[in-house]
Design an enzyme around this catalytic site. Structure first.
Site: not given
Ligand code: APR
Length: 167
Positions: A7-8, A29, A31, A114, A116-118
């Site tokens: 986990d970042i 995500g 973010d 980018s 994941g959702i992108y």
């Protein structure tokens, strides 16, 4: 360059990179995870930045995170690869590394921007991430420790394979 599976928001580094959107006002995500962990002061600072273009990167403090700073960058949405996505993703890594070098950060952790959702293909994104960070370290010195913080095993194994070609 190092790879971790984790986990970042838990990384004790000078800066972590956030895969943000152009508003910089948070999302889901990584973010969402970063904004939740940093606390509500983060979005107040982000509001003052006036957004962020795709491929650009902006710095804020890390607030409640163990990381001192956050570099927010906006990756491209994958649209098949012929709409400039590779160049824009490369810019995300280049600009983030440039900020880290300018601020003389010693350690920097990236998520898999980018992917994941992108919907950017993980292996293509990983190749760009490692290539650009390797170039920046050679050209600018850059942080001693560049960490690719993978949240899933698939990305982790992709980065392991890519980095084995760089050693
Ligand atoms: N630590 C590390 N990596 C994480 C974490 C975490 N806590 N949470 C998610 N990730 C990983 C995802 O698994 C993926 O590999 O971050 C990578 C990027 O995925 P997304 O967060 O979906 O980011 P992206 O694909 O760049 O899409 C950005 O999503 O959250 C919104 O506001 C954001 O609109 C923007 C879009």
């Amino acid at each position: 360059m190092q790879i971790i599976l984790g986990d970042i928001t838990k990384q004790e580094v000078d800066a972590i990179v956030n895969a943000a959107n152009t508003s910089l006002l948070g999302g889901s995500g990584v973010d969402g995870a970063i904004h939740r962990a940093a606390g509500s002061e983060l979005v107040h600072e982000c509001r003052l930045l006036g957004g962020c273009k795709i491929g650009d990167a902006k710095l804020t403090k890390g607030y409640r995170l163990p990381a001192r700073f956050i570099i927010h960058t906006v990756g491209p949405v994958w649209r098949g690869g012929d709409c400039g996505e590779p160049e824009l993703l490369a810019e995300c890594y280049r600009k983030s590394m440039q900020i880290a070098a300018d601020k003389e950060f010693e350690s920097l952790a990236f998520p898999c921007i980018s992917t994941g959702i992108y919907r950017y293909p993980k292996a293509l994104a990983g190749e760009i991430a490692v290539k650009i960070c390797s170039e920046q370290i050679q050209n600018n010195g850059g942080p001693q420790r560049v960490i690719f913080c993978c949240f899933d095993r698939e990305n982790y194994e992709i980065y392991e394979r890519i980095l084995s070609n760089y050693s």
